[in-house]
Each structure stands twice: as structure tokens, then as C-alpha cells.
Write a protein that holds these residues in place. Structure first.
Motif, mmCIF file in Angstrom:
data_model
loop_
_atom_site.group_PDB
_atom_site.id
_atom_site.type_symbol
_atom_site.label_atom_id
_atom_site.label_comp_id
_atom_site.label_asym_id
_atom_site.label_seq_id
_atom_site.Cartn_x
_atom_site.Cartn_y
_atom_site.Cartn_z
ATOM 1 N N TYR A 1 0.913 -1.274 -0.158
ATOM 2 C CA TYR A 1 -0.062 -0.101 0.059
ATOM 3 C C TYR A 1 0.931 1.133 -0.248
ATOM 4 C CZ TYR A 1 -4.136 2.816 1.266
ATOM 5 O OH TYR A 1 -4.967 3.791 1.539
ATOM 6 N N VAL A 2 2.075 1.169 0.792
ATOM 7 C CA VAL A 2 2.829 2.562 0.939
ATOM 8 C C VAL A 2 3.660 2.532 -0.373
ATOM 9 C CG1 VAL A 2 4.771 3.565 2.164
ATOM 10 C CG2 VAL A 2 2.797 2.335 3.431
ATOM 11 N N GLY B 1 3.705 11.945 1.724
ATOM 12 C CA GLY B 1 4.928 11.864 1.155
ATOM 13 C C GLY B 1 6.068 12.616 2.079
ATOM 14 N N PRO B 2 5.992 13.241 2.841
ATOM 15 C CA PRO B 2 6.987 13.802 3.829
ATOM 16 C C PRO B 2 7.045 13.055 4.806
ATOM 17 C CG PRO B 2 5.601 15.918 3.051
ATOM 18 C CD PRO B 2 5.081 14.534 2.685
ATOM 19 N N THR B 3 6.214 12.415 5.373
ATOM 20 C CA THR B 3 6.170 11.239 6.535
ATOM 21 C C THR B 3 7.023 10.230 6.029
ATOM 22 O OG1 THR B 3 4.026 12.198 7.387
ATOM 23 C CG2 THR B 3 4.606 9.706 7.954
ATOM 24 N N VAL B 4 6.474 9.761 5.028
ATOM 25 C CA VAL B 4 7.490 8.374 4.619
ATOM 26 C C VAL B 4 8.741 8.809 4.356
ATOM 27 C CG1 VAL B 4 7.807 6.735 2.685
ATOM 28 C CG2 VAL B 4 5.466 7.231 3.433
ATOM 29 N N SER B 5 9.217 10.113 3.467
ATOM 30 C CA SER B 5 10.624 10.311 3.393
ATOM 31 C C SER B 5 11.238 10.646 4.496
ATOM 32 C CB SER B 5 10.258 11.683 2.386
ATOM 33 O OG SER B 5 9.572 11.529 1.239
ATOM 34 N N VAL C 1 -1.624 6.955 5.987
ATOM 35 C CA VAL C 1 -0.599 7.617 7.243
ATOM 36 C C VAL C 1 -1.048 7.089 8.576
ATOM 37 C CG1 VAL C 1 0.244 9.799 8.638
ATOM 38 C CG2 VAL C 1 -0.046 9.970 6.049
ATOM 39 N N GLY C 2 -2.506 6.940 8.899
ATOM 40 C CA GLY C 2 -2.963 6.377 10.185
ATOM 41 C C GLY C 2 -2.576 5.002 10.364
ATOM 42 N N LEU C 3 -2.551 4.530 9.171
ATOM 43 C CA LEU C 3 -2.348 2.899 9.060
ATOM 44 C C LEU C 3 -0.821 2.862 9.352
ATOM 45 C CD1 LEU C 3 -4.334 1.538 6.299
ATOM 46 C CD2 LEU C 3 -4.537 0.949 8.440
ATOM 47 N N ALA D 1 -3.690 10.107 17.046
ATOM 48 C CA ALA D 1 -3.148 10.453 15.701
ATOM 49 C C ALA D 1 -3.584 9.370 14.781
ATOM 50 C CB ALA D 1 -2.031 11.067 15.792
ATOM 51 N N GLY D 2 -3.378 8.153 14.791
ATOM 52 C CA GLY D 2 -3.408 7.255 13.912
ATOM 53 C C GLY D 2 -4.966 7.007 13.559
ATOM 54 N N ILE D 3 -5.667 6.780 14.920
ATOM 55 C CA ILE D 3 -7.154 6.521 14.816
ATOM 56 C C ILE D 3 -7.915 7.717 13.971
ATOM 57 C CG2 ILE D 3 -9.209 6.158 15.980
ATOM 58 C CD1 ILE D 3 -7.582 4.876 17.970
ATOM 59 N N VAL D 4 -7.432 8.880 14.333
ATOM 60 C CA VAL D 4 -8.118 10.184 13.753
ATOM 61 C C VAL D 4 -7.674 10.248 12.489
ATOM 62 C CG1 VAL D 4 -8.427 12.580 13.813
ATOM 63 C CG2 VAL D 4 -8.427 11.331 16.016
#
Length: 463
Positions: free
Chosen positions: A101-102, A221-225, A405-407, A438-441
Motif C-alpha cells: 500500500y505504501v 509524502g513527507p512522512t514516509v520520506s 498515514v494513520g495505518l 493521531a493514527g485513529i483520527v
């Protein structure tokens, strides 16, 4: 555990003073520079334009909760030497599907970059109208490929950091110059209340809150990077691996475990500082729009917000202020393009390595990296040139990859408690709670954004 001496430690002691700490802030600077040109530039000023100072309380709430999911994504790599993507690939299919997925999210993110590319070209065109939007898009893509194609994290870090601080200083100047307009309403805006409707986003009330939660702060994008920025900065367990030293987490000395825990604290403070910058920047963008567009009764939609704000600055303060504002926008948007393009290409490179590409075929990592950045550049450029529908493409990107992102937050939290070395597992219960929240929301807001994005696509296509 081994009882090696301090001189034999394979993991360096983490920074112990401010100067040393700042020397390792690079990954957070690049992440922050990559993020502020995305949802913040587009959605935050829309909030200020429609609502004035109402709803500005959302900025600290969102930026200081989402960041903890991001923190644990980076912390996991620093603690284990495996990126969360590598770890997902080694799991059962209950988690492994998130890997793909990512991975495929790189293509979806490239579709979303069409909007950032169009915004960048539009800002350039406002500064130099003699050059068309099409040519500015081509120039921007070529410049991005030249920068990222050098495959130099240090170059990306220096350029993104410079653009970030130029942007922050200029937008702060623009916002503070209008403080007499928004200042009297600041206190009431910080009191939590349900925001009104923002037609430019097509939502209001709780829907607006969920939309802001998805757009402000850490994006896909920024989170993964960010994880790959930390890897290339060689922090924690990435250090011995970078030196080619085989290391087993069960063979760590007490001193090395202590160093790793210290590096985890460095990651926390990196993220806290990053979230503070995002909050301050978002505050300045919101107040600048509230003091100009909202006061004038102008309610822009989509990508007209930047030209509308520039025009208002020209009317109220002169051309110099509009030029400053457009320069800040150009700096932010370009940093949004180069940071994630580098990080997502590193992600694909490592993903192909996990599948044995470089062992089975005569192809190098550098070749795959450069082919990937070309792909991630050609997709948004082609879509903009042939479809000319950035709103639809933004909506499509959101609909296809909204809850990712939540997953990732929830998956990495599970893996963080499965490190097997108790002293390296998360210990701050409040931070764990915020990360889970944060993940759930993010999943809830992602599903909501996907639904609203699909409705936007249907409306724009006349279906």
C-alpha cells in the motif's frame, strides 16, 4: 548481552549540547520544508479567508498530536536499523499488505504532486508573467531533477533548510505587518468552537476539522520520506550498518542501548521542534489570510488563494509585499517537490532491493533511483500538460491514499512494542497515547477525505 568497553561501542553517543543537536536537525528541516508547501499553503489560508480568526485553535491541536505518529515511525528505524517498510515486508500478510500500500502510494503521491507543480508554476508566473505556466512547469521539473538526481542527501538538506527559513522569515514578516487587523480577535479564535463552512473546501463543522486534520502537519509524502532522511543522516542503529558492521540487537552492550535510547530522545526533540515550526508557519499563513482576504470578503477556492492573497497584498501594502509573499510560496512549493521526490525514490530503491532486483539483474541502485525520480516527475508534469485539472488530481490522490498515514502510525506502534528488548520499546505513555489518537483520527479523517474527494471528482466531471 556483551560487555564491550566504551572504546569498542558501535553506536556513537547522541548529541549532548545544543550545537550538536542542531547539527542533526537536518532530517526534521527537510521534512518541515516538504510539508509546509503542501496542505499548509493551500488549506490553511482558506481557513483564514473564510473564517477569519475562528477555528485557528485547530492549528496547535493538530500539529502537536500528529507529530507523535511521525516520531515513532522515525524512532523505530533509529532503534532497530530497519525502516518501518523493511519491517512490514518481513511480517505476515496481516501487516505486509501495508508495505505494498505504501509502495504503490509513490505513484498516487506523484499524481498529487501535479497540484504542487501547478501551484509552483503559477507562483512563478505571477512573478514573471512573460513566461507561461507551461514553461514554468518544465523549468521547475528540470530544476527538481537536477537537484534530486545528484542523489545527495546533504544537498537536499542544505537547499530545503535554506528555503524553509527564507519562507518562515518572509511569511512571518507579512503576517506581523497585519497584526493590527487580526490581533484583537486572536484570543477568541483560540477558544475551541465548531468552525463554520468553508466553501473553498466544500466542508464545515466537524467535516472541516477532519479535513484540516488530514491536511495540516505530517502528510504522506513527507512522512514516509522523513524515515529515509534519518537513515541517510546515519542516526542510531543506522550508523554501524552504514559502516558495514554486522550488528545484532541481542548483542548490544548496555552502553550501546543507552546510546540508542538517547538517539530516540533526539528524534523526539527533532519532531517537537518540527511541529512547533509547522504550527508557527500555519499560524502566520492563517492570520495573513484572515487580515486580508477575510476582511475584504474574498472567498477563493482551489488554487486561486495564492493569486488572490498576492493581489490583496499589492492593494493594501504595495507590490513589494505581494512579491515577498509570492517568493515565500515559490520557496515552499519547490521544497515540497524535491524533498518527497528524493525520499519516495529512496523508498522504491529499498523496496526493489527487498525483492532481489539488484541480485537478479545487472542494474545498480543509482540507476533505479534516477529512473524513479524521472517517473515521479513525468507523472505530474504529463497530467498537468494534458489534463489541466489539478483539483481533480488532488482529489483523486486523496481518495486513493487517504488513510495510509494513520495505518502507518498504528502499524509502527505495534512493531515498536515487538522489538523484543524492553528497554528499547516506547516508555512515554502520554506520547504513545497521542500517537494512537493521531493514527485513529487520521484513518477516520482519511476515509472522510476519500468520500469527499470522490464527491469532488464527480462534481468536477459533471457526473
Amino acid at each position: 548481552m556483551s560487555t564491550e568497553t566504551a572504546s569498542e561501542t558501535r553506536i556513537s553517543e547522541p548529541p549532548s549540547n545544543l550545537k550538536e543537536f542542531l547539527s542533526y536537525m537536518g532530517p526534521a528541516w527537510v521534512f518541515t520544508a516538504s510539508q509546509i508547501g503542501g496542505g499548509e499553503v493551500l488549506s490553511v489560508p482558506l481557513g483564514g479567508a473564510y473564517l477569519g480568526m475562528e477555528g485557528i485553535w485547530l492549528i496547535p491541536l493538530i500539529t502537536f498530536t500528529k507529530i507523535f505518529g511521525q516520531y515513532y515511525l522515525v524512532r523505530y528505524g533509529v532503534m532497530t536499523g530497519d525502516t518501518f517498510l523493511d519491517a512490514l515486508y518481513e511480517r505476515s500478510w496481516a501487516l505486509k499488505w501495508i508495505f505494498y500500500y505504501v509502495f504503490l502510494g509513490g505513484l498516487i503521491y506523484a499524481i498529487g504532486l501535479s497540484g504542487h507543480l501547478g501551484e509552483t508554476a503559477g507562483a512563478f508566473n505571477s512573478l514573471v508573467p512573460a513566461i507561461s505556466n507551461t514553461w514554468w512547469m518544465l523549468i521547475t521539473v528540470v530544476a527538481g531533477l537536477l537537484v534530486v538526481g545528484m542523489r545527495s542527501y546533504n544537498l537536499i538538506e542544505k537547499l530545503a533548510t535554506s528555503l524553509l527559513w527564507i519562507f518562515l522569515v518572509l511569511i512571518a514578516f507579512v503576517s506581523l505587518s497585519t497584526m493590527n487587523v487580526w490581533g484583537p480577535n486572536l484570543a477568541s479564535g483560540l477558544v475551541p468552537s465548531m468552525p463554520g463552512r468553508v466553501e473553498g473546501l466544500g466542508v464545515g463543522g466537524m467535516a472541516f476539522v477532519l479535513t484540516m486534520f488530514g491536511w495540516i502537519g505530517a502528510g504522506f509524502g513527507p512522512t514516509v520520506s522523513y524515515v529515509w532522511f534519518a537513515k541517510d543522516k546515519v542516526m542510531g542503529m543506522f550508523e554501524p550498518l552504514d559502516k558495514g558492521i554486522e550488528i545484532d540487537k541481542y548483542d548490544l552492550t548496555d552502553e550501546e542501548i543507552s546510546h540508542l535510547k538517547g538517539w530516540g530522545d533526539i528524534v523526539l526533540w527533532q519532531n517537537m521542534l518540527s511541529s512547533t515550526i509547522l504550527a508557527v508557519f500555519s499560524f502566520f499563513m492563517w492570520t495573513a489570510a484572515a487580515a486580508t482576504l477575510h476582511v475584504q470578503g474574498i472567498q477563493p477556492s482551489g488554487f486561486t488563494v495564492i493569486p488572490e492573497m498576492a493581489a490583496i497584498f499589492t492593494t493594501q501594502f504595495g507590490q513589494w509585499s505581494a512579491t515577498l509573499f509570492l517568493l515565500t510560496t515559490v520557496a515552499a512549493l519547490f521544497s515540497t517537490l524535491i524533498g518527497p521526490m528524493y525520499g519516495m525514490s529512496r523508498l522504491w530503491e529499498d523496496a526493489f532491493a527487498l525483492h532481489g532486483l539488484f541480485e537478479k539483474y545487472p542494474i545498480t541502485r543509482d540507476t533505479v533511483f534516477r529512473m524513479t525520480i524521472v517517473l515521479f516527475a513525468v507523472i505530474p508534469l504529463s497530467l498537468n500538460l494534458f489534463l489541466e485539472a489539478p483539483l481533480i488530481l488532488f482529489a483523486l490522490s486523496g481518495a486513493l491514499f487517504a488513510p495510509a498515514v494513520g495505518l502507518m502510525y498504528l502499524a509502527v506502534m505495534y512493531m515498536s512494542f515487538d522489538i523484543d528488548i524492553d528497554s528499547l520499546s516506547p516508555t512515554r505513555k502520554w506520547a504513545v497515547g497521542l500517537a494512537l489518537f493521531a493514527g485513529i483520527v487520521m484513518i477516520i479523517s482519511g476515509v472522510w477525505e476519500a468520500r469527499s474527494s470522490l464527491e469532488t471528482i464527480q462534481t468536477l466531471l459533471g457526473l
